[in-house]
Design a protein around this motif. Structure first.
Motif, PDB file in Angstrom:
ATOM      1  N   TYR A 158       1.562  -6.137  12.886  1.00 39.58           N
ATOM      2  CA  TYR A 158       1.235  -7.544  12.656  1.00 39.58           C
ATOM      3  C   TYR A 158       1.711  -8.021  11.287  1.00 39.58           C
ATOM      4  O   TYR A 158       1.741  -7.259  10.313  1.00 39.58           O
ATOM      5  N   LEU A 159       2.026  -9.312  11.233  1.00 38.97           N
ATOM      6  CA  LEU A 159       2.445  -9.945   9.985  1.00 38.97           C
ATOM      7  C   LEU A 159       1.223 -10.285   9.132  1.00 38.97           C
ATOM      8  O   LEU A 159       0.097 -10.270   9.620  1.00 38.97           O
ATOM      9  N   PRO A 160       1.422 -10.614   7.844  1.00 38.72           N
ATOM     10  CA  PRO A 160       0.291 -10.970   6.980  1.00 38.72           C
ATOM     11  C   PRO A 160      -0.489 -12.164   7.527  1.00 38.72           C
ATOM     12  O   PRO A 160      -0.013 -12.914   8.367  1.00 38.72           O
ATOM     13  N   ALA A 161      -1.705 -12.332   6.997  1.00 37.18           N
ATOM     14  CA  ALA A 161      -2.596 -13.443   7.356  1.00 37.18           C
ATOM     15  C   ALA A 161      -3.126 -13.325   8.782  1.00 37.18           C
ATOM     16  O   ALA A 161      -3.516 -14.320   9.391  1.00 37.18           O
TER      17      ALA A 161
ATOM     18  N   ILE B  16      -0.227   3.283  14.405  1.00 31.77           N
ATOM     19  CA  ILE B  16       0.533   2.902  13.213  1.00 31.77           C
ATOM     20  C   ILE B  16       0.375   1.392  13.090  1.00 31.77           C
ATOM     21  O   ILE B  16       0.835   0.648  13.956  1.00 31.77           O
ATOM     22  N   ALA B  17      -0.282   0.927  12.045  1.00 30.87           N
ATOM     23  CA  ALA B  17      -0.625  -0.490  11.960  1.00 30.87           C
ATOM     24  C   ALA B  17      -0.224  -1.084  10.627  1.00 30.87           C
ATOM     25  O   ALA B  17      -0.073  -0.378   9.623  1.00 30.87           O
ATOM     26  N   SER B  18      -0.066  -2.411  10.625  1.00 35.24           N
ATOM     27  CA  SER B  18       0.149  -3.140   9.380  1.00 35.24           C
ATOM     28  C   SER B  18      -1.144  -3.155   8.583  1.00 35.24           C
ATOM     29  O   SER B  18      -2.229  -3.307   9.144  1.00 35.24           O
ATOM     30  N   ASP B  19      -1.002  -3.029   7.292  1.00 34.88           N
ATOM     31  CA  ASP B  19      -2.171  -3.066   6.412  1.00 34.88           C
ATOM     32  C   ASP B  19      -2.484  -4.523   6.088  1.00 34.88           C
ATOM     33  O   ASP B  19      -2.195  -5.024   5.001  1.00 34.88           O
ATOM     34  N   THR B  20      -3.083  -5.216   7.061  1.00 32.83           N
ATOM     35  CA  THR B  20      -3.409  -6.619   6.887  1.00 32.83           C
ATOM     36  C   THR B  20      -4.772  -6.923   7.499  1.00 32.83           C
ATOM     37  O   THR B  20      -5.065  -6.496   8.622  1.00 32.83           O
ATOM     38  N   GLY B  21      -5.611  -7.624   6.746  1.00 36.69           N
ATOM     39  CA  GLY B  21      -6.888  -8.107   7.251  1.00 36.69           C
ATOM     40  C   GLY B  21      -7.766  -7.030   7.858  1.00 36.69           C
ATOM     41  O   GLY B  21      -7.797  -5.874   7.419  1.00 36.69           O
ATOM     42  N   ALA B  22      -8.488  -7.442   8.906  1.00 36.25           N
ATOM     43  CA  ALA B  22      -9.414  -6.530   9.576  1.00 36.25           C
ATOM     44  C   ALA B  22      -8.692  -5.366  10.233  1.00 36.25           C
ATOM     45  O   ALA B  22      -9.251  -4.272  10.367  1.00 36.25           O
TER      46      ALA B  22
ATOM     47  N   LYS C 246       3.069  -1.357   5.033  1.00 36.60           N
ATOM     48  CA  LYS C 246       3.019  -2.672   4.411  1.00 36.60           C
ATOM     49  C   LYS C 246       3.390  -3.734   5.441  1.00 36.60           C
ATOM     50  O   LYS C 246       4.427  -3.627   6.112  1.00 36.60           O
ATOM     51  N   SER C 247       2.565  -4.753   5.540  1.00 37.71           N
ATOM     52  CA  SER C 247       2.802  -5.799   6.536  1.00 37.71           C
ATOM     53  C   SER C 247       4.089  -6.553   6.237  1.00 37.71           C
ATOM     54  O   SER C 247       4.325  -6.990   5.107  1.00 37.71           O
ATOM     55  N   GLY C 248       4.945  -6.679   7.255  1.00 40.31           N
ATOM     56  CA  GLY C 248       6.196  -7.415   7.106  1.00 40.31           C
ATOM     57  C   GLY C 248       7.311  -6.628   6.464  1.00 40.31           C
ATOM     58  O   GLY C 248       8.401  -7.171   6.255  1.00 40.31           O
ATOM     59  N   ASP C 249       7.098  -5.349   6.152  1.00 40.04           N
ATOM     60  CA  ASP C 249       8.079  -4.522   5.450  1.00 40.04           C
ATOM     61  C   ASP C 249       8.689  -3.519   6.422  1.00 40.04           C
ATOM     62  O   ASP C 249       8.085  -2.489   6.742  1.00 40.04           O
ATOM     63  N   ALA C 250       9.899  -3.801   6.909  1.00 36.96           N
ATOM     64  CA  ALA C 250      10.535  -2.953   7.909  1.00 36.96           C
ATOM     65  C   ALA C 250      10.835  -1.561   7.366  1.00 36.96           C
ATOM     66  O   ALA C 250      10.698  -0.563   8.078  1.00 36.96           O
ATOM     67  N   ARG C 251      11.255  -1.467   6.095  1.00 34.64           N
ATOM     68  CA  ARG C 251      11.577  -0.164   5.517  1.00 34.64           C
ATOM     69  C   ARG C 251      10.339   0.718   5.437  1.00 34.64           C
ATOM     70  O   ARG C 251      10.388   1.917   5.757  1.00 34.64           O
TER      71      ARG C 251
END
Length: 319
Positions: free
Chosen positions: A221-224, A243-249, A264-269
Motif C-alpha cells: 500500500y501507498l502512504p496515507a 510483506i507489507a508497506s510500513d504505513t498506518g495501521a 518503506k511505503s512507495g519505495d520499489a527498491r
C-alpha cells in the motif's frame, strides 16, 4: 456489487445513482423492521451524513463499523471530505474500527470522543487448508485482491523489475479492479515470464490454493492508507506471512503481530530488498507463518463475537 461493476463504464453520475439507491433501500428495510439495534458495515460519505440521521430512533442503538476512515481515493476537496465524514461519524452511538491507530485517527481528525470508538480486529475466516508446505521452487509471492492505485501495484511491478531474473521466484497477481491496472499487470506479464496473472473473480477453492502455496503475501500500500487490510486477515487464516508497506495501521499491525516483514511505503527498491530477504529466509518464514496461523485462529469470528456483544451490552442491549 461495487458501483464500478454495475456498468460497463463507471461515472460519477452512475456511482451517485447507486449510492442513493442503496441508501433508499437500506432505509426502507431498517425502518420496516422491529429491530433492537442497527449495526451497519457500509458507509458512503455523500449520502450517510444525512441518511444515518434519518435512521436514528429513540431506544434503538446505532453502530457503525468503519473499514476506511477516509476513502481510498479522494472524491473532492479534502475540507469537504472531512466535513461530510465528521457530520456522519457524529451520528452513531458507537463506531468500530480494526486497530487502535485508526481509533486515534478518528478522534484526532473528526473530533469524535474516544469513548465512542471501539477496536475490534478484522475476523479471519476459518479454513481447512494452511500454508504449512508452500511451493519452495520457485518460491511464489502473491498479490491478492482488488486492483486499485492506492495498493501500490506500480511500485510492486517496479520492485519485480529490480529483482534478478535468474532467481527462482515467481510473482502472482490474482483479482480484479481498475481496468487500466489490469492491463498494466497483463503487459508486464507478457514481458516477464516470472509474473503470473489471474484477472477476475477468484473462487474460494482457488483462493485457498493460492494462499496455501504462497511463500508470502505482498501488500504494498501507498502512504496515507487509512484502513486495515482484508488481505492480511485472510493470510493469517492460511498461516501465510506478509510483506507489507510500513504505513498506518497496516505497518503497525505487522510490527506488533510479528507476522511478516515491512518495506518503506512507495519505495520499489526497498520492497525489492525485502522480497529478496524473505525468499532467502526459510527459518524466518517458518516462524512468521506459525505466528500468522496462531493469530488467524485467535481472531476467528467466533472468538471476536464476544467483543461485539460487549459493545451491544454497553449500549443497553440485553443479550
Amino acid at each position: 456489487a461495487p458501483a464500478n461493476e454495475l456498468y460497463e463504464r463507471s461515472t460519477r453520475y452512475r456511482r451517485a445513482k447507486v449510492a442513493l439507491n442503496r441508501a433508499r433501500l437500506r432505509h426502507r428495510e431498517i425502518t420496516a423492521g422491529d429491530f433492537d439495534l442497527v449495526h451497519l458495515h457500509t458507509f458512503n460519505m455523500f449520502t450517510d451524513w444525512l441518511a444515518l440521521r434519518l435512521l436514528r430512533k429513540e431506544g434503538r442503538p446505532l453502530v457503525l463499523s468503519i473499514h476506511n476512515v477516509r476513502p481510498h481515493e479522494r472524491r473532492g476537496p479534502r475540507s469537504v471530505e472531512t466535513l461530510l465524514h465528521r457530520f456522519a461519524y457524529q451520528v452513531p452511538d458507537r463506531l468500530i474500527v480494526a486497530h487502535e491507530s485508526l481509533r486515534q485517527r478518528l478522534a484526532d481528525e473528526f473530533d469524535i470522543p474516544l469513548d465512542r470508538i471501539s477496536v475490534v480486529p478484522l475476523p479471519s475466516p476459518v479454513v481447512a487448508m494452511a500454508s504449512d508446505h508452500p511451493t519452495e521452487s520457485p518460491k511464489e509471492i502473491l498479490f491478492f485482491g482488488t486492483l486499485r492505485r492506492n495498493k501500490g501495484i506500480d511500485v510492486l511491478l517496479n520492485a519485480i523489475e529490480a529483482i534478478p531474473r535468474h532467481l527462482p521466484i515467481v510473482f502472482r497477481f490474482a483479482g480484479r479492479g481498475d481496468r487500466d491496472l489490469e492491463e498494466m499487470v497483463e503487459r508486464h506479464a507478457q514481458a516477464d515470464p516470472r509474473i503470473r496473472v489471474e484477472i477476475g473473480w477468484i473462487p474460494p477453492e482457488r483462493q485457498a490454493s493460492l494462499y496455501a502455496r504462497a511463500w508470502a503475501v505482498v501488500v504494498p500500500y501507498l502512504p496515507a492508507f487509512a484502513a486495515q487490510s482484508g488481505t492480511v486477515r485472510v493470510a493469517y487464516s492460511f498461516g501465510t506471512p506478509v510483506i507489507a508497506s510500513d504505513t498506518g495501521a497496516l505497518g503497525e499491525t505487522i510490527r506488533q503481530d510479528g507476522s511478516g516483514w515491512l518495506a518503506k511505503s512507495g519505495d520499489a527498491r526497498d520492497l525489492a530488498d525485502r522480497i529478496l530477504e524473505v525468499v532467502d529466509d526459510d527459518e524466518g518464514r517458518h516462524a512468521r507463518a506459525a505466528t500468522a496461523k496462531r493469530l488467524g485462529q485467535e481472531r476467528s469470528a467466533e472468538k471476536l463475537a464476544p467483543l461485539i456483544l460487549t459493545i451491544y451490552e454497553e449500549l443497553g442491549l440485553q443479550t
